[in-house]
Write an enzyme that holds these catalytic residues in place. Structure first.
Site, short mmCIF file in Angstrom:
data_model
loop_
_atom_site.label_atom_id
_atom_site.label_comp_id
_atom_site.label_asym_id
_atom_site.label_seq_id
_atom_site.Cartn_x
_atom_site.Cartn_y
_atom_site.Cartn_z
N HIS A 1 0.66 -0.64 -0.18
CA HIS A 1 0.08 -0.24 0.46
C HIS A 1 0.82 1.25 0.04
O HIS A 1 0.30 2.10 -0.59
CB HIS A 1 -0.47 -0.13 1.23
CG HIS A 1 -1.90 1.54 1.95
ND1 HIS A 1 -2.99 0.78 0.97
CD2 HIS A 1 -1.29 2.59 2.06
CE1 HIS A 1 -3.60 2.51 1.59
NE2 HIS A 1 -3.11 3.21 2.01
N GLU A 2 1.78 1.66 1.16
CA GLU A 2 2.47 2.32 1.04
C GLU A 2 3.58 2.47 0.02
O GLU A 2 3.65 3.85 -1.09
CB GLU A 2 3.74 2.46 1.64
CG GLU A 2 2.95 2.38 3.74
CD GLU A 2 1.79 3.38 4.05
OE1 GLU A 2 1.00 3.41 4.57
OE2 GLU A 2 1.83 4.91 3.36
N HIS B 1 1.73 4.51 -2.65
CA HIS B 1 1.67 6.18 -2.39
C HIS B 1 3.07 6.57 -2.84
O HIS B 1 3.12 7.51 -3.76
CB HIS B 1 1.66 6.53 -0.93
CG HIS B 1 0.24 6.48 -0.61
ND1 HIS B 1 -1.02 6.76 -1.36
CD2 HIS B 1 -0.52 5.41 0.52
CE1 HIS B 1 -1.79 6.80 -0.29
NE2 HIS B 1 -1.62 5.93 1.46
N HIS C 1 -5.18 7.03 -1.85
CA HIS C 1 -6.41 6.60 -0.97
C HIS C 1 -7.38 6.33 -2.43
O HIS C 1 -7.78 7.18 -3.23
CB HIS C 1 -6.42 7.20 -0.05
CG HIS C 1 -5.65 6.79 0.72
ND1 HIS C 1 -5.39 7.97 2.34
CD2 HIS C 1 -4.59 5.89 0.95
CE1 HIS C 1 -4.42 7.00 2.92
NE2 HIS C 1 -3.92 6.01 2.33
#
Lengths: 81, 378
Positions: free
Chosen positions: B119-120, B123, B129
């Site tokens: 997930h990170e 980014h 998101h």
């Protein structure tokens, strides 16, 4: 016990304030409006958060919404810059 | 999906990353493996490639920290915020920070590092998101996700490809991709419960399932696997293969039939092939290979023949001493006869007849038993 309902309520409102400031761009100077439950910037942001996270959009601090705020998550905001 | 305001993205396709420090919750190689696996999720659906550096600056710097850690966005102790990351750019931009007050684990008994890292790092590549609860970029950690089965959702793929496009179309690809073969009386049916495969290999993020004269091409970008004639991509290759594997470090797929093997790079057959399998170091008693798996972490290839297996060191280009060994000895639960095999997301998948076993090489145990054609959406 007995649980101090008012204190517990205050905690929840503090959590809501911080959550919405951190992830939904709630302006930090809106504390004065926290007590109003049927409208105002906090309710608007609460709706925005409920919609984004797939919850029922009630604008109210229901148990699902409070549960969601307690879940572990990423620290990047959900909206805003 | 959403991208960061202003749509920041990396202006190059090859990115470097560096693990600046390590949590004490996990062995170092487990942290390295989790980060590498997380990056490979994004690598497989974009032209992006990643390489690790152990010193100096890197595009993506990964660190574990607690409370205030110098970026004016302090962590908050156990629970709640697990990590955060910055959109593409110089310096702190692109970096990913993990809250070391969490209990980081390989499985889901604590907070799974692979899940949060995937997930990170989304980014770090420019994704914001997503409001899609099925998406990896959904902001709330889902403790019920099975890390072994984690895949990018369509929303994630659409998001990252809106920034970087699909995996690069190399000049090796045919200018005009061959047409998929329409089903006919002699073509095998993907969802035939008795379907078995001759050989299976990955190829640049896709998975190829070979059967007789054809192969299914499983891509994360398309829901339905394509079905092609082997000869439409590689005219010089035989049909009815025995084994195949991709050496991802060399971008080459090796294909085996009988006592010979071929090498292809994209659609380009490599010169100097076929060669005899005995040049790899097999004894003359070995006449064919049943299956092969390339382990990209160890850069070693496992060759399965009957109830035994050999291990080949791709760096040294030589068979390792001490082999053959019994398959049952080192791969408990795996049947002695392997028809086809491949590696994906750190797991080995062994195919015998119409069934398949998922094997965790770290835990040295079978983790799932599946139908052989489960990869073909059956």
């Amino acid at each position: 016990y007995p649980v101090d309902r008012a204190a517990e309520d205050e905690d929840s409102m503090e959590l809501v304030q911080q959550y919405l400031e951190r992830y939904y761009n709630l302006a930090k100077d809106t504390k004065a409006f926290v007590r109003r439950r049927d409208g105002g910037p906090v309710v608007d942001k609460l709706r925005e958060m409920q919609k984004f996270l797939g919850l029922e959009v009630t604008g109210k601090l229901d148990s699902d919404t409070l549960d969601m705020m307690h879940k572990p998550r990423c620290g990047v905001p959900d909206v805003g810059d | 999906f959403a991208t960061f305001p202003g749509m920041p993205k990396w202006r190059k396709t090859h990115l470097t990353y560096r693990v600046m420090n390590y949590t004490l919750d996990l062995p170092r190689d487990a942290v390295d493996s989790a980060i590498e696996k997380a990056l490979s999720l994004w690598e497989e659906v974009t032209p992006l490639t990643f390489s690790r550096t152990d010193e100096g600056e890197a595009d993506i710097k990964i660190l574990f920290a607690v409370r205030d850690h110098g970026d004016f966005i302090p962590f908050d102790g156990p629970g709640k915020v697990l990590g955060h990351a910055y959109p593409p750019g110089p310096g702190i931009y692109g970096d990913a920070h993990f809250d070391d007050d969490e209990q980081w684990t390989r499985d889901t008994s604590g907070t799974n590092l692979f899940l949060v890292a995937a997930h990170e790092l989304g980014h770090s590549l420019g994704l914001f998101h997503s409001a899609d609860p099925r998406a990896l970029m959904y902001p709330v950690y889902n403790a019920h996700t099975d890390p072994a089965r984690l895949r990018l959702s369509q929303d994630d793929v659409a998001g990252i490809q809106s920034l970087y496009g699909s995996p690069s179309v190399s000049p090796d690809d045919p200018a005009v991709p061959p047409e998929p073969v329409p089903p006919g009386p002699e073509t095998p049916a993907a969802c035939d419960p008795s379907l078995s495969f001759d050989a299976i290999s990955t190829l640049r993020g896709e998975i190829l399932f070979f059967k007789d004269r054809h192969f299914w091409r499983k891509s994360l970008r398309t829901l339905e696997p394509g079905f092609y004639l082997i000869s439409s991509f590689w005219p010089s290759l035989p049909s009815g293969l025995d084994a195949a594997y991709e050496d991802t470090s060399k971008d080459i797929v090796f294909v085996f039939k009988g006592n010979q093997f071929w090498a292809v790079k994209g659609t380009e057959a490599q010169a100097g092939y076929p060669k005899s399998i005995h040049t790899l170091g097999f004894p003359s008693t070995v006449r064919k290979i049943d299956a092969a798996i390339f382990d990209k972490e160890k850069k070693k290839t496992y060759f399965f023949v009957g109830d035994k297996y050999w291990r080949f060191d791709e760096r040294r280009r030589s068979m390792e001493p001490g082999f053959p060994r019994e398959i049952a000895e080192d791969f408990p639960g795996v049947d002695p006869k392997v028809d086809a095999a491949f590696e994906a997301f750190g797991f080995y998948y062994f195919f015998n007849g119409s069934s398949q076993l998922e094997f965790d090489p770290n835990a040295r145990k079978v983790t799932h038993s599946l139908k052989g054609n489960s990869w073909l959406n059956c």
